[in-house]
Structures are given as structure tokens and as C-alpha cells.
Write an enzyme that holds these catalytic residues in place. Structure first.
Site: not given
Length: 311
Positions: A151-152, A154, A174, A231, A255, A260, A278
Site C-alpha cells: 500500500l504505497g 500506487i 511490512r 514485478r 502486466d 520477461e 509490462h
């Protein structure tokens, strides 16, 4: 006055290249072969590096750049930059935090809507003349529960979009955020067990490697959907492929994925997964903001000022 020499390790469109070139003498090395050659022949003169989290910059490469003093990731991620090694050299590090948050959050919701409402398959079916009576009904998106891993900035924007769909949000970090009113879960498994949609927005790197594995997917369950815009390394791809094929979870929107840029072969044949290459953080607006942020940071650094978005 001579412009600082900048090693660019990522592709830039013409407009971005021109904007950066107004401030730097560019050494452009956007392929592995160009990168190796440029560092080998021009490394001694390089004072700055522009890369991204996926492309990174290794400790061995830093050692071949004796004059480098400034390294920037264009986007928010920086997991493949040798951060500790750079800091030990006194190199200033920054990223593009905040420049593409809206774009990534938008894309996360596009993937969620497409996965839950089975959009990609229904598009193909419609083109093939298949009418709705021959298709199973897809669930309603609204009034469900969303679990956000990471929950940053973005993650918060994803939660804001979820509120517009009357979706209840919980999260795992965390540690709990004191400024977030959402329900906190101290494990990803418990979050997955609670929610209908599990959205991955946590940074990549060793600390989050395969954070979403078989037990998490089993907890998410046969009506649950996974969305990953962080990621590929965060999700165990083999476990996810098994979960999708067996009906352990209902579907996924990805995504990013391991390996990749090669397409995820275990997933491409499955109809209950939506894949994009991505691109969640890329749009004309997001790229322009990221390039502008890089130029601002670099200009400030070489003027002896503090950067705006340090790592």
C-alpha cells in the site's frame, strides 16, 4: 560549458531523447551489446547513468565507471540497481517515484475489469459470431473485497479507484500505515483468504521474491482473481499457472511475469488470464513526467543541490 556525459541504458523515444540531449552528452546503449561496448570504451568519462528497475546497473558495471556520480531509474522501480555498491561509492541515487502512479493504477483496474468480466475471451467470441447464450456469465466487479499487497503511492491510488466500485479494501505491508483507514493484515495468506481480488503493487527484489506462492493462491480461492502490476518475481509463475489451470483461482490479470520479455509459456494457453507486456506505467503523459523528473533531478545534482526523489 561542457555538458555531463550520460550513459542511457533504456530505450527513449525521439522527444525524450531530444529533451535529455539538451542537458547531457548522451552515450546511448539500449541493447546488451551496445551497453557492454559503451561501458568498455567510454566508461571512464561517464558521470551519470539513466536506467530503470528491470534493466538495472550492476556492481561490476559501476566499477567500470570511475567518474559516475549520479544514477537514476526512470520509473519507480530500482530492484536491479546495485544500490549498496553505489552508495559505498558516494553515488547519488534517485528514481521516478510518483511520475506514473496514476497510469499504473488505471492499468491495474483495467486488468481487473478485463479478468473478472472475461473481456478478452468475449471479444474473440463476438468476432467469431458466438452469442451470449453460449457463454457462461461473468461476476459483477462491484461490492467485493480487494486486498492490496504493497500500500504505497500506487496501492493507495488503486484503493481510491476501488472505492468508486463500492469495493472494500484491505492491505498487507511490512508494517501498518498510520495514515490509512483500511484493514491491515499481517500476512499475505490471511489477506488472500479475506479478499476477492488480490492486487500486487509491492516493490520487486529479493525481499518479495515469490511472496505470492501456492498457499496464497489456495487462500484466494476458486472465486478469487489476482492482478499483478509490480514485478513478475513477486508471483511464483509455475504455481500461478497450476492454480489457473486447475480452477484453484478464477482468473488473473498480469502486466508483469517471470522471464520477461519472453511470453510466459505456461500461461499463454490459458483463457482465464489477461496478459499485457509490462506497459502499466507507460503512457505519453507518464513518460513525459518521468523524463521531466529525471532532468529536474539531474540538473539539481550537477548544480550542487539535493535531488527531488532520492532512493
Amino acid at each position: 560549458m561542457n555538458k555531463p556525459s550520460l550513459l542511457v541504458l533504456i530505450p527513449l523515444d525521439d522527444d525524450s531523447y531530444s529533451q535529455v540531449a539538451a542537458h547531457f552528452d548522451i552515450v546511448y546503449a539500449a541493447t546488451p551489446a551496445e551497453r557492454s561496448a559503451a561501458i568498455g570504451t567510454q566508461g571512464a568519462a561517464i558521470r551519470a547513468v539513466l536506467t530503470n528497475g528491470t534493466t538495472g546497473l550492476t556492481a561490476a558495471e559501476i566499477d567500470q565507471l570511475p567518474q559516475v556520480e549520479f544514477v537514476s531509474a526512470l520509473g519507480a522501480g530500482y530492484e536491479n540497481i546495485a544500490i549498496d555498491h553505489a552508495r559505498a561509492r558516494g553515488i547519488v541515487l534517485c528514481n521516478g517515484a510518483g511520475t506514473n502512479d496514476d497510469c499504473v493504477a488505471d492499468h491495474a483496474f483495467a486488468l481487473l475489469l478485463a479478468a473478472v468480466r472475461d473481456i478478452a475471451y468475449r471479444d474473440r467470441a463476438t468476432r467469431e459470431g458466438i452469442w451470449r447464450t453460449q457463454l457462461p456469465m461473468a461476476p459483477t466487479v462491484s461490492r467485493k473485497r480487494m486486498g492490496i499487497v504493497g500500500l504505497g503511492n500506487i496501492g493507495m491510488k488503486v484503493a481510491r479507484r476501488a472505492a468508486g466500485f463500492d469495493i472494500e479494501t484491505g492491505y498487507h505491508n511490512r508494517k501498518p500505515r498510520t495514515d490509512a483507514a483500511f484493514r491491515y493484515f499481517d500476512s499475505v495468506v490471511e489477506l488472500a483468504r479475506w479478499c476477492d481480488y488480490l492486487v500486487i503493487a509491492t516493490p520487486g527484489g529479493a525481499a518479495t521474491q515469490h511472496m505470492v506462492e501456492r498457499k496464497v493462491l489456495e487462500a484466494l480461492g476458486p472465486r478469487g482473481f489476482l492482478v499483478n502490476v509490480s514485478r513478475g518475481s513477486v508471483v511464483d509463475s509455475a504455481a500461478l499457472a497450476d492454480a489457473l489451470a486447475s480452477g484453484t483461482i478464477a482468473g488473473a490479470g498480469l502486466d508483469v511475469y517471470e522471464g520477461e520479455p519472453e511470453p510466459p509459456r505456461a500461461l499463454t494457453g490459458l483463457r482465464n488470464v489477461v496478459l499485457t507486456p509490462h506497459v502499466a506505467g507507460t503512457s505519453p503523459e507518464a513518460i513525459a513526467a518521468s523524463v521531466s523528473n529525471f532532468i529536474d533531478n539531474a540538473t539539481r545534482h550537477f548544480a550542487g543541490e539535493a535531488v527531488l526523489t532520492p532512493i
